[in-house]
Design a protein around this motif. Structure first.
Motif, PDB file in Angstrom:
ATOM      1  N   HIS A 219     -11.879 -10.013   9.622  1.00  0.00           N
ATOM      2  CA  HIS A 219     -11.110  -8.916   9.193  1.00  0.00           C
ATOM      3  C   HIS A 219      -9.898  -9.027  10.099  1.00  0.00           C
ATOM      4  N   GLY A 290      -7.237   0.284  10.365  1.00  0.00           N
ATOM      5  CA  GLY A 290      -7.527  -0.336   8.769  1.00  0.00           C
ATOM      6  C   GLY A 290      -7.101   0.842   7.885  1.00  0.00           C
ATOM      7  N   SER A 291      -7.495   2.110   8.019  1.00  0.00           N
ATOM      8  CA  SER A 291      -7.144   3.127   7.334  1.00  0.00           C
ATOM      9  C   SER A 291      -7.202   4.500   8.273  1.00  0.00           C
ATOM     10  N   ALA A 292      -6.537   5.500   7.694  1.00  0.00           N
ATOM     11  CA  ALA A 292      -6.439   6.548   8.495  1.00  0.00           C
ATOM     12  C   ALA A 292      -7.606   7.402   8.985  1.00  0.00           C
ATOM     13  N   HIS A 310      -6.034   5.183  17.721  1.00  0.00           N
ATOM     14  CA  HIS A 310      -5.823   5.328  16.432  1.00  0.00           C
ATOM     15  C   HIS A 310      -4.598   4.270  16.145  1.00  0.00           C
ATOM     16  N   ALA A 311      -4.992   3.029  15.596  1.00  0.00           N
ATOM     17  CA  ALA A 311      -4.041   2.129  15.549  1.00  0.00           C
ATOM     18  C   ALA A 311      -3.601   1.712  14.071  1.00  0.00           C
ATOM     19  N   TRP A 312      -2.247   1.241  13.889  1.00  0.00           N
ATOM     20  CA  TRP A 312      -1.953   1.050  12.684  1.00  0.00           C
ATOM     21  C   TRP A 312      -1.476  -0.448  12.759  1.00  0.00           C
ATOM     22  N   GLY A 313      -1.924  -1.286  11.798  1.00  0.00           N
ATOM     23  CA  GLY A 313      -1.587  -2.755  11.794  1.00  0.00           C
ATOM     24  C   GLY A 313      -1.946  -3.406  10.409  1.00  0.00           C
ATOM     25  N   MET A 314      -1.627  -4.701  10.327  1.00  0.00           N
ATOM     26  CA  MET A 314      -1.884  -5.412   9.157  1.00  0.00           C
ATOM     27  C   MET A 314      -2.255  -6.557   9.486  1.00  0.00           C
ATOM     28  N   THR A 315      -3.012  -7.468   8.389  1.00  0.00           N
ATOM     29  CA  THR A 315      -3.224  -8.728   8.751  1.00  0.00           C
ATOM     30  C   THR A 315      -1.790  -9.592   9.051  1.00  0.00           C
ATOM     31  N   GLN A 345      -0.197   7.728  13.636  1.00  0.00           N
ATOM     32  CA  GLN A 345      -0.556   6.221  14.043  1.00  0.00           C
ATOM     33  C   GLN A 345       0.135   5.778  15.574  1.00  0.00           C
ATOM     34  N   ASP A 405       3.893   0.154   3.397  1.00  0.00           N
ATOM     35  CA  ASP A 405       3.293   1.398   3.730  1.00  0.00           C
ATOM     36  C   ASP A 405       4.628   2.535   3.486  1.00  0.00           C
ATOM     37  N   LEU A 417       2.003   7.542   9.058  1.00  0.00           N
ATOM     38  CA  LEU A 417       1.867   6.863   7.907  1.00  0.00           C
ATOM     39  C   LEU A 417       1.712   8.047   6.762  1.00  0.00           C
ATOM     40  N   ARG A 420       0.662   4.468   0.970  1.00  0.00           N
ATOM     41  CA  ARG A 420       1.000   3.014   0.665  1.00  0.00           C
ATOM     42  C   ARG A 420       2.099   3.178  -0.451  1.00  0.00           C
ATOM     43  N   LYS A 511     -12.552  -0.844   3.160  1.00  0.00           N
ATOM     44  CA  LYS A 511     -11.666   0.358   2.794  1.00  0.00           C
ATOM     45  C   LYS A 511     -11.691   0.784   1.350  1.00  0.00           C
TER      46      LYS A 511
HETATM   47  P1  AMP Z   1      -5.275  -5.012   6.411  1.00  0.00           P
HETATM   48  O1  AMP Z   1      -4.163  -6.213   6.333  1.00  0.00           O
HETATM   49  O2  AMP Z   1      -6.375  -5.244   5.577  1.00  0.00           O
HETATM   50  O3  AMP Z   1      -5.703  -4.865   7.910  1.00  0.00           O
HETATM   51  O4  AMP Z   1      -4.456  -3.891   5.702  1.00  0.00           O
HETATM   52  C1  AMP Z   1      -3.258  -3.525   6.059  1.00  0.00           C
HETATM   53  C2  AMP Z   1      -2.997  -1.919   5.776  1.00  0.00           C
HETATM   54  O5  AMP Z   1      -4.117  -1.028   6.212  1.00  0.00           O
HETATM   55  C3  AMP Z   1      -1.659  -1.371   6.472  1.00  0.00           C
HETATM   56  O6  AMP Z   1      -0.656  -1.653   5.649  1.00  0.00           O
HETATM   57  C4  AMP Z   1      -1.899   0.072   5.989  1.00  0.00           C
HETATM   58  O7  AMP Z   1      -1.755   0.390   4.643  1.00  0.00           O
HETATM   59  C5  AMP Z   1      -3.653   0.276   6.251  1.00  0.00           C
HETATM   60  N1  AMP Z   1      -3.719   0.925   7.547  1.00  0.00           N
HETATM   61  C6  AMP Z   1      -4.162  -0.053   8.906  1.00  0.00           C
HETATM   62  N2  AMP Z   1      -4.275   1.035   9.625  1.00  0.00           N
HETATM   63  C7  AMP Z   1      -3.901   2.147   9.298  1.00  0.00           C
HETATM   64  C8  AMP Z   1      -3.970   3.410   9.895  1.00  0.00           C
HETATM   65  N3  AMP Z   1      -4.422   3.539  11.242  1.00  0.00           N
HETATM   66  N4  AMP Z   1      -3.906   4.621   8.896  1.00  0.00           N
HETATM   67  C9  AMP Z   1      -3.704   4.343   7.836  1.00  0.00           C
HETATM   68  N5  AMP Z   1      -3.444   3.081   7.087  1.00  0.00           N
HETATM   69  C10 AMP Z   1      -3.678   2.012   7.951  1.00  0.00           C
END
Ligand code: AMP
Length: 528
Positions: A219, A290-292, A310-315, A345, A405, A417, A420, A511
């Motif tokens: 992941h 990964g989610s909130a 508490h991290a926000w990120g994406m692949t 975030q 997002d 955030l 979506r 998720k």
């Molecule tokens: P993935 O690439 O599978 O990790 O998904 C990325 C998506 O997960 C992001 O575009 C967000 O919509 C969501 N996401 C990741 N981190 C968070 C967070 N801390 N809070 C809310 N949503 C998140």
């Protein structure tokens, strides 16, 4: 004129060289699916990776070719990361929780040549083999095959050389529509990301850290931890099973200081801890993303003295975008104010830029005023330019990636955030944040999980409903939930209905799958 400093290409094999040289004796513990355990070190991982590089060369694998893994977290999987990049190949971590048609698509699309896999996935491999048209070699990690394969080599070789913009890793991400899309990381982007990831304001890793990453290596590159962890010379504790009891036992026995996982992982841990009266006294850093992360989760961890990143990120962002870095006046804030900060975030590290644009007008950049929400865009050296095999197009030069997002940015750069773009609920021309409804619902003591979706409404376009899983042995009715929600959200945001279910569908990365949930409620009729 060029500068006059040394050539030291940013190639990820340098990370494992460093880990073996400077932290060679630091342990890597693996707890296997059958309950057995093994221990190696960074020096051992490097030697095995060199042997794997030789073994791949003997198979005829060429630089740039894809080497896939289908495996949980353990030291041999870690070895294979460095072995795959060591031969100059591209490591492709496949998510075993994907559906068969997605698995078929991504291995063929990636043009995988070799697949290394866990014995637990043998039935999946047998089922998919006739459909995978490019894989020539199958090697099982945990039935003796992998060790015999690399055991025939002596490790007396060199890593492949090349440029720092060469690709080193491929991760697919499944969007809400269409086939999964591949994100092709480079040596340079991965190195810059690794150097950033260990900082105190990000994952806070150094040689004293003992990390149990629950986030799987398939992941989003396990959030880059196998690279960053080696750069910092941390001790890793891997578990090939994600059972809460196994994880808690390992954490306590190995004195784990850091862990990382999506919120559902922490939910399962809390349930086990409550049932068995267990605590995690050595844990001091919980990376949640990964989610909130819901409020009660943040509060509980903080009360136990754990720093919540508490991290926000994406692949697509390797995946670090923001973390819950502490603000300058953190020490002056009350506990409740600190929780409020962590609920958002967080802020970007150097190397990531964010902006929000109008949801209906992509040319309009919106202010960072802590009020306006818009479509979140990101750029930086470890952010995707285009998907794997996608044609280059004019938008490449714009260098702003559309995250999908919806977010608010504050004047100090904090990211919040709100949804979506595909999940936000449009009611009477105004936006309702499904995430805020969910967070509010999850703070009710009888709610184990909640998800909000929009249902077609003839007058308002869409109205929200809330789907709830009750905690075991807890009773709660729809009105009670609505009253609870009314304390924190606007009245017109209140769901038209609360539906109780035994389970909410989850996707391959753990998720909530809104796509499946919407499908489940496709013919749902709102109450009058
Ligand atoms: P993935 O690439 O599978 O990790 O998904 C990325 C998506 O997960 C992001 O575009 C967000 O919509 C969501 N996401 C990741 N981190 C968070 C967070 N801390 N809070 C809310 N949503 C998140």
């Amino acid at each position: 004129m060029l500068g006059a400093m040394q050539d030291w290409d940013l190639r990820v094999t340098r990370i494992i060289d460093h880990a073996a040289r400077e932290h060679g004796g630091r342990e890597i513990v693996s707890r296997w699916a059958d309950g057995s355990e093994t221990v190696t070190t960074w020096a051992g991982v490097r030697l095995d990776a060199l042997k794997m590089t030789q073994a791949l060369r003997n198979l005829g694998v060429q630089p740039g070719e894809r080497i896939a893994t289908l495996a949980m977290n353990h030291a041999r999987h870690l070895v294979s990361w460095y072995g795959a990049v060591g031969v100059g190949g591209v490591l492709h971590t496949v998510n075993p929780r994907l559906f068969d048609d997605q698995l078929e698509y991504i291995a063929n699309h990636a043009d995988d040549q070799v697949l290394l896999y866990d014995a637990a996935f043998q039935p999946l491999v047998d089922r998919m083999k006739p459909k995978w048209t490019t894989i020539k070699h199958y090697i099982c990690f945990d039935n003796g095959e992998f060790e015999t394969w690399i055991g025939a080599e002596n490790g007396d070789t060199e890593w492949a050389t090349g440029g720092e913009r060469d690709p080193c890793m491929l991760c697919y991400t499944s969007g809400t529509t269409g086939n999964p899309k591949g994100v092709l990381y480079e040596h340079r982007s991965t190195m810059l990301h690794a150097i950033t990831s260990v900082q105190p304001a990000i994952f806070d890793l150094d040689a004293r850290s003992v990390m149990l990453p629950v986030v799987p290596m398939f992941h989003a590159a396990s959030w880059g931890l196998p690279w960053g962890g080696a750069a910092a010379g941390i001790k890793f504790v891997f578990s090939a099973v994600n059972d809460a009891k196994v994880l808690c036992d390992l954490m306590n026995r190995e004195k784990v200081t850091h862990s990382a996982g999506v919120p559902t992982v922490w939910l399962a841990m809390f349930q086990h801890m409550d049932a068995e009266n267990v605590t995690l006294p050595t844990l001091r850093q919980a990376i949640i993303g990964g989610s909130a992360a819901p409020r009660f989760m943040i509060e509980r961890l903080m009360k136990a003295g754990v720093n919540v990143a508490h991290a926000w990120g994406m692949t697509e962002t390797s995946p670090i975008g923001t973390t819950g870095a502490k603000c300058w006046n953190w020490d002056d804030l009350s506990f409740d104010e600190q929780v409020e900060v962590k609920l958002m975030q967080g802020r970007v590290p150097f190397g990531v830029e964010l902006r929000i644009i109008d949801l209906d007008d992509p040319n309009k950049v919106l202010p960072r005023d802590g009020k306006t929400s818009g479509a979140l865009q990101v750029r930086g050296p470890w952010v995707i330019k285009r998907y794997f095999k996608a044609e280059a197009d004019a938008t490449d030069d714009e260098q702003w990636f559309d995250t999908g997002d919806v977010a608010i940015l504050y004047p100090d750069g904090t990211l919040q955030l709100t949804d979506r773009t595909k999940d936000v609920i449009k009611s009477g021309g105004e936006w309702i944040s499904s995430v805020e409804l969910e967070n509010a619902a999850m703070s009710h003591p009888a709610v184990a999980e909640a998800a909000a979706i929009g249902i077609y409404h003839p007058r308002w376009d869409e109205r929200p409903i809330l789907v709830v899983v009750r905690k075991a042995d807890c009773e709660v009715c729809s009105d009670e939930i609505k009253t609870h929600l009314a304390a924190s959200v606007a009245k017109w945001w209140l769901p038209d209905a609360v539906e109780f279910v035994d389970e909410i569908p989850h996707g391959g990365t753990g998720k909530v799958s809104k796509k499946d949930l919407r499908e489940q409620f496709r013919d749902y009729k709102l109450p009058d």
